[in-house]
Scaffold this motif. Structure first.
Motif, PDB file in Angstrom:
ATOM      1  N   SER A 187       0.829  -1.207   0.000  1.00  0.00           N
ATOM      2  CA  SER A 187       0.000   0.000   0.000  1.00  0.00           C
ATOM      3  C   SER A 187       0.865   1.260   0.000  1.00  0.00           C
ATOM      4  CB  SER A 187      -0.925  -0.010   1.210  1.00  0.00           C
ATOM      5  OG  SER A 187      -0.164  -0.167   2.399  1.00  0.00           O
ATOM      6  N   LEU A 188       2.070   1.185   0.554  1.00  0.00           N
ATOM      7  CA  LEU A 188       2.965   2.348   0.538  1.00  0.00           C
ATOM      8  C   LEU A 188       3.332   2.711  -0.899  1.00  0.00           C
ATOM      9  CD1 LEU A 188       5.360   1.322   3.458  1.00  0.00           C
ATOM     10  CD2 LEU A 188       3.474   2.967   3.552  1.00  0.00           C
ATOM     11  N   LEU A 189       3.628   1.683  -1.696  1.00  0.00           N
ATOM     12  CA  LEU A 189       3.973   1.927  -3.094  1.00  0.00           C
ATOM     13  C   LEU A 189       2.775   2.464  -3.870  1.00  0.00           C
ATOM     14  CD1 LEU A 189       6.095  -1.292  -3.815  1.00  0.00           C
ATOM     15  CD2 LEU A 189       6.917   1.032  -3.370  1.00  0.00           C
ATOM     16  N   ALA A 190       1.596   1.887  -3.615  1.00  0.00           N
ATOM     17  CA  ALA A 190       0.389   2.344  -4.312  1.00  0.00           C
ATOM     18  C   ALA A 190       0.094   3.807  -4.002  1.00  0.00           C
ATOM     19  CB  ALA A 190      -0.796   1.470  -3.916  1.00  0.00           C
ATOM     20  N   ASN A 191       0.249   4.205  -2.732  1.00  0.00           N
ATOM     21  CA  ASN A 191       0.005   5.600  -2.364  1.00  0.00           C
ATOM     22  C   ASN A 191       1.032   6.531  -2.977  1.00  0.00           C
ATOM     23  OD1 ASN A 191      -2.179   6.481  -0.298  1.00  0.00           O
ATOM     24  ND2 ASN A 191      -1.665   4.379   0.251  1.00  0.00           N
ATOM     25  N   ALA A 192       2.275   6.080  -3.013  1.00  0.00           N
ATOM     26  CA  ALA A 192       3.311   6.915  -3.632  1.00  0.00           C
ATOM     27  C   ALA A 192       3.030   7.091  -5.124  1.00  0.00           C
ATOM     28  CB  ALA A 192       4.675   6.269  -3.414  1.00  0.00           C
ATOM     29  N   ALA A 193       2.578   6.012  -5.782  1.00  0.00           N
ATOM     30  CA  ALA A 193       2.268   6.105  -7.207  1.00  0.00           C
ATOM     31  C   ALA A 193       1.083   7.032  -7.449  1.00  0.00           C
ATOM     32  CB  ALA A 193       1.978   4.710  -7.762  1.00  0.00           C
ATOM     33  N   LEU A 194       0.042   6.929  -6.611  1.00  0.00           N
ATOM     34  CA  LEU A 194      -1.121   7.804  -6.775  1.00  0.00           C
ATOM     35  C   LEU A 194      -0.744   9.269  -6.553  1.00  0.00           C
ATOM     36  CD1 LEU A 194      -3.971   5.774  -5.010  1.00  0.00           C
ATOM     37  CD2 LEU A 194      -3.881   6.434  -7.413  1.00  0.00           C
ATOM     38  N   GLN A 195       0.197   9.501  -5.644  1.00  0.00           N
ATOM     39  CA  GLN A 195       0.583  10.878  -5.333  1.00  0.00           C
ATOM     40  C   GLN A 195       1.303  11.548  -6.500  1.00  0.00           C
ATOM     41  OE1 GLN A 195      -0.333  12.553  -2.730  1.00  0.00           O
ATOM     42  NE2 GLN A 195       0.845  14.416  -3.134  1.00  0.00           N
ATOM     43  N   VAL A 196       2.096  10.761  -7.240  1.00  0.00           N
ATOM     44  CA  VAL A 196       2.882  11.375  -8.326  1.00  0.00           C
ATOM     45  C   VAL A 196       2.123  11.401  -9.657  1.00  0.00           C
ATOM     46  CG1 VAL A 196       5.067  10.728  -7.261  1.00  0.00           C
ATOM     47  CG2 VAL A 196       4.026   9.187  -8.917  1.00  0.00           C
ATOM     48  N   LEU A 197       1.026  10.647  -9.733  1.00  0.00           N
ATOM     49  CA  LEU A 197       0.248  10.665 -10.973  1.00  0.00           C
ATOM     50  C   LEU A 197      -0.348  12.041 -11.212  1.00  0.00           C
ATOM     51  CD1 LEU A 197      -1.840   7.343 -11.017  1.00  0.00           C
ATOM     52  CD2 LEU A 197      -0.047   8.015 -12.624  1.00  0.00           C
ATOM     53  N   PRO A 198      -0.477  12.468 -12.471  1.00  0.00           N
ATOM     54  CA  PRO A 198      -1.226  13.707 -12.738  1.00  0.00           C
ATOM     55  C   PRO A 198      -2.656  13.571 -12.213  1.00  0.00           C
ATOM     56  CG  PRO A 198      -0.111  12.911 -14.710  1.00  0.00           C
ATOM     57  CD  PRO A 198       0.030  11.834 -13.694  1.00  0.00           C
ATOM     58  N   LEU A 199      -3.225  14.699 -11.833  1.00  0.00           N
ATOM     59  CA  LEU A 199      -4.558  14.647 -11.224  1.00  0.00           C
ATOM     60  C   LEU A 199      -5.582  13.992 -12.142  1.00  0.00           C
ATOM     61  CD1 LEU A 199      -4.707  18.109  -9.471  1.00  0.00           C
ATOM     62  CD2 LEU A 199      -4.685  15.865  -8.392  1.00  0.00           C
ATOM     63  N   TRP A 200      -5.447  14.225 -13.463  1.00  0.00           N
ATOM     64  CA  TRP A 200      -6.450  13.683 -14.377  1.00  0.00           C
ATOM     65  C   TRP A 200      -6.343  12.158 -14.496  1.00  0.00           C
ATOM     66  CZ3 TRP A 200      -4.785  11.165 -18.805  1.00  0.00           C
ATOM     67  CH2 TRP A 200      -3.456  11.354 -19.172  1.00  0.00           C
ATOM     68  N   LEU A 201      -5.223  11.578 -14.010  1.00  0.00           N
ATOM     69  CA  LEU A 201      -5.078  10.123 -14.044  1.00  0.00           C
ATOM     70  C   LEU A 201      -5.420   9.463 -12.705  1.00  0.00           C
ATOM     71  CD1 LEU A 201      -1.843   9.242 -16.068  1.00  0.00           C
ATOM     72  CD2 LEU A 201      -4.187   8.464 -16.478  1.00  0.00           C
TER      73      LEU A 201
END
Length: 253
Positions: free
Chosen positions: A17-31
Motif C-alpha cells: 500500500s505504501l507503493l500504491a500511495n506513492a504512485a497515486l501521489q505522483v500521478l497527474p490529477l487527471w489520471l
C-alpha cells in the motif's frame, strides 16, 4: 498464487500500500481518478474468480488486511489535505474487500463492495481540484470557514464526505453492512473501529472547513455553478437510491 499476487498489487495491503500511495501521489490529477476506480474494481474482479487460499495463508491475509485498514484509518486523523485524505481513505477501505472475499463473498457482490467504498474517494479527488483552483491548494487546516465564500461547493463537499464515511443511505453504508454480515465477530470489531475512525476523520475535516474564522473569497474565484451543483447532488441522490435498492436486495437474498 499468481492471481493472489496480482490482486495484492491491484488491492494493495501493507506494505505494498505504501507503493500504491506513492504512485497515486505522483500521478497527474487527471489520471488519479480513473486509477483510483480501476484498481479496486479489477482487483475485486480477480478475487471473485479466484479460490480462497489454504487456512494458514488465509489467516495471515486476514491479519494483514485488518492491520492495513486500521493503520490508514488512524492515519486519516492527522490529514488536512483533501487529495491525501481521499487516497488514504480508499487505502483503508480496500482491505475490507479482502476480508469479504476470505469469508466467502464472491461474484459481482465483491466488485460492488469495492466500488461502493472507492467512488466517494474519487469524487473527493475531483472536488479537491475545485478547492485547489479556488484556495490555491486543497489543504483545509489553515483556511477557516469556507462555506460563506463558496456555499454550493462546500455543500457538495459535505455530501461527498458523508458518502466517504459510509453514512446511510449511501452505497458505502450497505457495503459495510454486507461485509460485517460476512466476517467473524473478531474482525467485525476491527471493521467497526475502522468505520468509527473514518467518521472521526471526516468530522475533523469538517471542523476545519465549516467552522472558525471566515475565509474570504479570493479575487477572481466563483462558487460552483448552479447546474454543476445540481448535477453533483443528483448523482448523490441516484447513488443513495441505488445503494438502498442494492442493500435491500442483499438482505432479502
Amino acid at each position: 498464487m499468481i492471481a493472489l499476487l496480482l490482486a495484492l498489487i491491484l488491492l494493495p495491503l501493507f506494505p505494498l500500500s505504501l507503493l500504491a500511495n506513492a504512485a497515486l501521489q505522483v500521478l497527474p490529477l487527471w489520471l488519479r481518478v480513473p486509477a483510483l476506480l480501476a484498481l479496486p474494481a479489477a482487483g475485486a474482479l480477480l478475487l471473485a474468480q479466484t479460490t480462497a487460499p489454504p487456512a494458514p495463508l488465509a489467516t495471515a491475509l486476514q491479519v494483514l488486511a485488518a492491520f492495513t485498514a486500521l493503520l490508514y484509518a488512524w492515519r486519516l486523523l492527522a490529514v488536512r489535505e483533501v487529495f491525501i485524505w481521499a487516497r488514504l481513505q480508499a487505502t483503508s477501505a480496500w482491505p475490507l474487500v479482502w476480508l469479504a472475499w476470505l469469508h466467502g463473498m464472491s461474484g459481482e457482490a465483491l466488485v460492488l463492495v469495492a466500488l461502493a467504498v472507492t467512488i466517494p474517494a474519487a469524487v473527493l479527488m475531483i472536488l479537491g481540484c475545485s478547492l485547489s483552483r479556488r484556495l490555491g491548494g486543497a489543504y483545509l487546516g489553515l483556511r477557516g470557514r469556507i462555506g460563506p465564500a463558496w456555499p454550493r461547493l462546500t455543500g457538495v463537499f459535505v455530501v461527498a464526505l458523508l458518502a466517504a464515511m459510509a453514512a446511510p443511505p449511501f452505497p458505502g453504508f450497505f457495503a459495510m453492512l454486507a461485509v460485517l454480515q460476512q466476517i467473524s465477530a473478531g474482525l467485525a470489531a476491527v471493521v467497526l473501529a475502522v468505520w468509527l475512525l473514518w467518521s472521526w476523520a471526516a468530522a475533523v475535516l469538517w471542523q476545519h472547513a465549516l467552522f472558525g474564522d471566515e475565509w474570504p473569497r479570493a479575487v477572481g474565484t466563483v462558487d460552483l455553478s448552479r447546474s454543476g451543483t445540481a448535477l453533483w447532488l443528483m448523482l448523490a441522490a441516484v447513488a443513495a437510491v441505488l445503494g438502498s435498492i442494492g442493500g435491500w436486495s442483499w438482505w432479502m437474498h
